[in-house]
Design a protein around this motif. Structure first.
Motif, PDB file in Angstrom:
ATOM      1  N   TYR A  29      58.054  18.001  82.391  1.00 29.85           N
ATOM      2  CA  TYR A  29      57.996  19.375  82.519  1.00 29.85           C
ATOM      3  C   TYR A  29      56.481  19.640  82.351  1.00 29.85           C
ATOM      4  CZ  TYR A  29      58.513  23.792  80.774  1.00 29.85           C
ATOM      5  OH  TYR A  29      58.304  25.363  79.857  1.00 29.85           O
ATOM      6  N   THR A  30      55.997  19.227  81.224  1.00 34.15           N
ATOM      7  CA  THR A  30      54.607  20.127  80.462  1.00 34.15           C
ATOM      8  C   THR A  30      53.807  19.297  81.499  1.00 34.15           C
ATOM      9  OG1 THR A  30      54.907  18.668  78.431  1.00 34.15           O
ATOM     10  CG2 THR A  30      52.787  19.282  78.709  1.00 34.15           C
ATOM     11  N   ALA A  31      53.880  18.191  82.506  1.00 33.45           N
ATOM     12  CA  ALA A  31      52.855  18.106  83.087  1.00 33.45           C
ATOM     13  C   ALA A  31      52.860  18.756  84.445  1.00 33.45           C
ATOM     14  CB  ALA A  31      52.628  16.547  83.909  1.00 33.45           C
ATOM     15  N   MET A  32      53.368  19.055  84.312  1.00 39.46           N
ATOM     16  CA  MET A  32      54.031  20.696  85.308  1.00 39.46           C
ATOM     17  C   MET A  32      53.582  21.524  85.057  1.00 39.46           C
ATOM     18  SD  MET A  32      57.536  21.116  87.637  1.00 39.46           S
ATOM     19  CE  MET A  32      57.396  21.915  89.210  1.00 39.46           C
ATOM     20  N   VAL A  33      53.819  21.861  83.200  1.00 40.94           N
ATOM     21  CA  VAL A  33      53.640  24.124  83.637  1.00 40.94           C
ATOM     22  C   VAL A  33      52.049  24.234  82.314  1.00 40.94           C
ATOM     23  CG1 VAL A  33      54.414  25.422  81.397  1.00 40.94           C
ATOM     24  CG2 VAL A  33      56.616  24.602  83.112  1.00 40.94           C
ATOM     25  N   VAL A  34      52.076  23.081  82.079  1.00 41.03           N
ATOM     26  CA  VAL A  34      50.180  23.213  82.115  1.00 41.03           C
ATOM     27  C   VAL A  34      49.317  23.000  82.626  1.00 41.03           C
ATOM     28  CG1 VAL A  34      48.194  22.254  80.197  1.00 41.03           C
ATOM     29  CG2 VAL A  34      50.511  21.925  79.608  1.00 41.03           C
ATOM     30  N   SER A  74      68.866  19.043  83.139  1.00 39.08           N
ATOM     31  CA  SER A  74      67.838  19.434  83.658  1.00 39.08           C
ATOM     32  C   SER A  74      67.072  20.187  82.850  1.00 39.08           C
ATOM     33  CB  SER A  74      67.293  20.079  84.992  1.00 39.08           C
ATOM     34  OG  SER A  74      68.257  21.812  84.772  1.00 39.08           O
ATOM     35  N   THR A  75      66.966  21.254  81.829  1.00 34.52           N
ATOM     36  CA  THR A  75      66.449  21.416  80.444  1.00 34.52           C
ATOM     37  C   THR A  75      66.434  21.410  79.207  1.00 34.52           C
ATOM     38  OG1 THR A  75      68.310  23.754  80.735  1.00 34.52           O
ATOM     39  CG2 THR A  75      66.082  24.049  82.082  1.00 34.52           C
ATOM     40  N   ARG A  76      67.166  20.118  79.557  1.00 31.12           N
ATOM     41  CA  ARG A  76      67.570  20.020  78.040  1.00 31.12           C
ATOM     42  C   ARG A  76      66.350  18.763  77.725  1.00 31.12           C
ATOM     43  NH1 ARG A  76      72.983  17.217  77.616  1.00 31.12           N
ATOM     44  NH2 ARG A  76      74.063  19.466  78.848  1.00 31.12           N
ATOM     45  N   LEU A  77      65.263  19.303  77.351  1.00 29.30           N
ATOM     46  CA  LEU A  77      63.929  18.948  76.797  1.00 29.30           C
ATOM     47  C   LEU A  77      64.618  18.001  75.172  1.00 29.30           C
ATOM     48  CD1 LEU A  77      61.824  21.580  77.888  1.00 29.30           C
ATOM     49  CD2 LEU A  77      62.740  20.406  79.358  1.00 29.30           C
ATOM     50  N   TYR A  78      63.358  17.262  75.326  1.00 28.77           N
ATOM     51  CA  TYR A  78      64.106  16.955  73.714  1.00 28.77           C
ATOM     52  C   TYR A  78      63.715  17.568  72.524  1.00 28.77           C
ATOM     53  CZ  TYR A  78      62.541  12.940  70.190  1.00 28.77           C
ATOM     54  OH  TYR A  78      61.998  12.222  69.384  1.00 28.77           O
ATOM     55  N   ALA A 131      64.739  11.376  62.812  1.00 33.91           N
ATOM     56  CA  ALA A 131      64.475  10.415  62.725  1.00 33.91           C
ATOM     57  C   ALA A 131      63.877  10.611  64.284  1.00 33.91           C
ATOM     58  CB  ALA A 131      65.212   9.142  63.108  1.00 33.91           C
ATOM     59  N   MET A 132      64.642  11.394  65.387  1.00 37.00           N
ATOM     60  CA  MET A 132      64.134  12.022  66.360  1.00 37.00           C
ATOM     61  C   MET A 132      63.063  12.707  66.007  1.00 37.00           C
ATOM     62  SD  MET A 132      67.118  12.527  68.572  1.00 37.00           S
ATOM     63  CE  MET A 132      66.150  13.015  70.388  1.00 37.00           C
ATOM     64  N   LEU A 133      62.773  13.979  65.514  1.00 34.83           N
ATOM     65  CA  LEU A 133      61.394  14.188  64.782  1.00 34.83           C
ATOM     66  C   LEU A 133      60.365  13.350  64.468  1.00 34.83           C
ATOM     67  CD1 LEU A 133      63.007  17.337  62.452  1.00 34.83           C
ATOM     68  CD2 LEU A 133      62.013  18.089  64.701  1.00 34.83           C
ATOM     69  N   TRP A 134      60.227  12.342  63.984  1.00 36.60           N
ATOM     70  CA  TRP A 134      59.417  11.709  63.288  1.00 36.60           C
ATOM     71  C   TRP A 134      58.303  11.211  64.712  1.00 36.60           C
ATOM     72  CZ3 TRP A 134      55.313  11.305  59.965  1.00 36.60           C
ATOM     73  CH2 TRP A 134      55.189  11.371  58.606  1.00 36.60           C
ATOM     74  N   VAL A 135      59.438  10.635  65.427  1.00 40.90           N
ATOM     75  CA  VAL A 135      59.133   9.680  66.804  1.00 40.90           C
ATOM     76  C   VAL A 135      58.280  10.655  67.221  1.00 40.90           C
ATOM     77  CG1 VAL A 135      59.675   8.913  68.784  1.00 40.90           C
ATOM     78  CG2 VAL A 135      60.627   8.151  66.080  1.00 40.90           C
ATOM     79  N   PHE A 136      58.984  12.278  67.692  1.00 38.82           N
ATOM     80  CA  PHE A 136      58.020  13.281  68.832  1.00 38.82           C
ATOM     81  C   PHE A 136      56.821  14.052  67.739  1.00 38.82           C
ATOM     82  CE2 PHE A 136      58.495  16.973  70.640  1.00 38.82           C
ATOM     83  CZ  PHE A 136      58.459  17.138  71.995  1.00 38.82           C
ATOM     84  N   PHE A 137      56.979  13.556  66.465  1.00 41.47           N
ATOM     85  CA  PHE A 137      55.539  13.910  65.277  1.00 41.47           C
ATOM     86  C   PHE A 137      54.350  13.451  66.025  1.00 41.47           C
ATOM     87  CE2 PHE A 137      53.329  13.820  61.535  1.00 41.47           C
ATOM     88  CZ  PHE A 137      53.038  15.087  61.874  1.00 41.47           C
ATOM     89  N   ALA A 160      65.571   9.958  78.335  1.00 42.26           N
ATOM     90  CA  ALA A 160      65.795  10.662  79.861  1.00 42.26           C
ATOM     91  C   ALA A 160      65.158  12.561  79.256  1.00 42.26           C
ATOM     92  CB  ALA A 160      67.280  10.747  80.005  1.00 42.26           C
ATOM     93  N   ALA A 161      65.586  12.324  77.986  1.00 47.84           N
ATOM     94  CA  ALA A 161      65.000  14.055  77.312  1.00 47.84           C
ATOM     95  C   ALA A 161      63.407  13.895  77.550  1.00 47.84           C
ATOM     96  CB  ALA A 161      65.612  14.381  76.004  1.00 47.84           C
TER      97      ALA A 161
END
Lengths: 307, 299
Positions: free
Chosen positions: A78-83, A250-254, A273-279, A70-71
């Motif tokens: 959020y990115t698709a909106m802000v950028v 609602s602001t709990r981003l990844y 592990a979460m960091l690496w997947v995000f990378f 979900a995050a």
């Protein structure tokens, strides 16, 4: 090259000069990433010495972790909106300033200044403005008959975060302004003389000319926006890393989720592990934007590109 | 990444033509509407500064009063004295100052050296290495800071300023790029004369190129100083209550005996905290504009 044993460019000198960066890259960028990968294969909790290797179990768990997914979705939304908003906004401001105006320098300063204010102070400022009872935002809206909005809690906090981020788009505006002023005036004038409307001059002359800069803005925007973490942290009611659990849903981003796993649940292995997947996710997005650039970025051939 | 090969020509042109940020070219009709729009936008962009200052000048009762007033009934400077005394403001300001100065000084010099290497020297592997520099520019600290924190805490570097020294010595890809662009534009004749005189590269760098790059040195120093001054994550993770910086201290430490935050005092503290950044900005605005524009001109 090395006639008589002399060379204009002794190799060791290059390595001597570049050495600080090489060492920094190896020990302060590559090593932490590799270390994170190693930790991601353990159940390390950050302090106890009794950890063990658990293979890819963290990654397997991550694939079933609904909060993390979900995050991730929230972060992408959020990115698709802000950028797009900030790229379009900075281009719009730049076009507004790229005309014969009085005190251009003053206006430019006003718009640019927020982008250099430290995030800590930016968050404090916006919390004062968006405060439900004492903030000026609700006071202004109140004049228009709108009932007070609780900006800093769910579900509105998401939009508070968007506002806070967009406030700093002045840095992008300065870049866009420089790009616009690099467009040769003759080109636009020629098009006007040929009877092109102002919109089609913009669409077919100006925009292609500045598209490399727009591309740069989009790619850096996507990468930095995906990784946003301190903004939601500081915008929360109790802003500190130890209270990361209280960041509104609602602001709990990844990355906020990652911080929670590190510092709230003491799951350093899982967090890594979460960091690496995000990378890898970020890498994929970067390549995606880069691929798309062939369709819309216009480069002029530039022979001295590799000096 | 492709960005290393092609170069946005529009941006390149502005980077070489100096002072182009002013230039309007021809008069246009309809500026009246533009001024109205600019005025409205200015309220949005400058408003937060004003609201911060107003909050810093109100009493706490005035701040929470419903309905509140925009202007303080009576200007309260006491918030500022309280901001300075409630937490040990001076000590944290000194920590911030010391840490940011050290970091900025080191990273400016190391980035200048690395930028010089990429601009003027040759060796196998240079191209590939420069591509790595460009790609690390795309990898902000946020991703590596957590494992770095775990690593540093195991190495016993937590609660010391050594991490900032290390980061400073390691050069910043962004500043390396800034310096490389500058050094690459300097004519070769300058170093030829020195080489004929038997001068080695380290001396050529220190005696000829560094003095020439004064404006870039200033830009790099001010820029990295403000990065470090405004950084929150690194000090929050790595430094304890005694060693931490102003950015951490002002976020959540202004509290009344019941543990509730005092917004007015925090506003005063934040006002003081952003002063150095604003001062630097107003005295060196062109440096900031140049560096931001330079960043878009990827080589």
């Amino acid at each position: 090259m090395a006639r008589n044993g002399w060379s204009r460019y002794p190799r060791r000198h290059f390595y001597l000069f570049v050495g600080p960066w090489v060492a920094g890259f190896l020990f302060l960028t590559a090593a932490p990433l590799l270390y994170a990968f190693a930790v991601s294969l353990t159940n390390f909790d950050g302090s106890s010495p009794r950890w063990r290797w658990i293979g890819f179990r963290n990654y397997v768990e991550l694939f079933g972790d609904q909060a993390a997914q979900a995050a991730l979705v929230r972060t992408i939304g959020y990115t698709a909106m802000v950028v797009p908003l900030s790229v379009a906004g900075s281009l719009g401001l730049a076009m507004l300033l790229n005309r014969r105006l009085k005190a251009v320098g003053f206006w430019r300063t006003v718009f640019f200044l927020p982008s250099i204010v430290p995030m800590v102070a930016t968050a404090i400022m916006w919390k004062l403005i968006l405060n439900r009872d004492s903030g000026i935002m609700n006071a202004v809206l109140g004049v228009a008959g709108i009932r007070p909005i609780s900006w800093l809690v769910d579900p509105v906090a998401f939009y508070a975060l968007v506002i806070l981020t967009l406030w700093g788009l002045g840095g992008g505006m300065v870049i866009m302004l420089a790009a616009l002023q690099g467009v040769p005036a003759e080109l636009e004038e020629a098009a006007r003389v040929d009877g092109a409307s102002r919109w089609s001059v913009f669409r077919h002359v100006t925009l292609p000319m500045i598209s490399p800069v727009v591309y740069f803005q989009v790619i850096t925007g996507v990468i930095t926006t995906l990784q946003i973490v301190i903004q939601p942290l500081l915008l929360a009611e109790t802003s500190s890393i130890s209270t990361v659990g209280q960041v509104p849903q609602s602001t709990r981003l990844y990355m906020v989720q990652v911080y929670q796993d590190f510092f709230l649940h003491n799951r350093f292995g899982y967090g890594s592990a979460m960091l690496w997947v995000f990378f890898l996710v970020i890498l994929a997005f970067t390549l995606l934007v880069q691929r798309s650039s062939r369709l819309w970025v216009h480069y002029e051939v530039d022979s001295d590109a590799d000096r | 990444m492709d960005i290393g090969k092609t170069r946005p020509i529009a941006a390149a042109r502005t980077a070489t033509g100096r002072g182009t940020l002013r230039g309007p070219r021809r008069p246009r009709p309809g500026n009246g509407a533009a001024y109205v729009l600019l005025m409205a936008l200015s309220v949005v962009f400058a408003g937060p500064f004003l609201w911060l200052l107003l909050a810093a000048l109100k009493t706490r009762e005035e701040w929470v009063a419903v309905p509140g007033s925009v202007l303080p009934d009576q200007v309260q400077w006491s918030n500022f004295t309280q901001a300075l005394t409630d937490v040990n403001f001076a000590a944290y300001a000194m920590n911030s100052l010391f840490l940011s100065t050290t970091y900025a000084f080191l990273i400016t010099l190391s980035s200048a050296a690395v930028g010089f290497g990429f601009a003027r020297l040759r060796a196998p592997g240079k191209r590939a290495m420069f591509l790595v520099v460009l790609s690390t520019m795309m990898l902000p600290q946020v991703l590596t800071i957590l494992p770095t924190y775990v690593m540093f805490s195991r190495l016993g570097l937590v609660n010391t300023y050594w991490p900032w020294v290390l980061w400073g010595l390691a050069a910043s890809p962004y500043l390396v790029f800034l310096f490389r662009q500058f050094f690459a534009a300097i004519p070769r004749e300058l170093e030829d004369a020195a080489i004929i005189d038997g001068c080695g590269w380290p001396r050529i760098f220190v005696r000829i190129f560094l003095p020439l790059s004064r404006p870039v040195l200033i830009t790099a120093f001010l820029l990295s100083f403000t990065w470090s001054w405004g950084d929150y994550i690194a000090p929050a993770l790595l430094l304890d209550v005694d060693h931490t910086t102003l950015s951490v201290a002002i976020t959540s430490w202004y509290k009344d005996p019941h543990g509730n935050g005092i917004p007015t005092v925090q506003a005063a503290a934040a006002t003081l905290y952003i002063m150095p950044v604003l001062l630097i900005f107003f005295f060196a605005q062109r440096h900031f504009v140049r560096s931001v524009v330079g960043s878009a001109v990827k080589g």
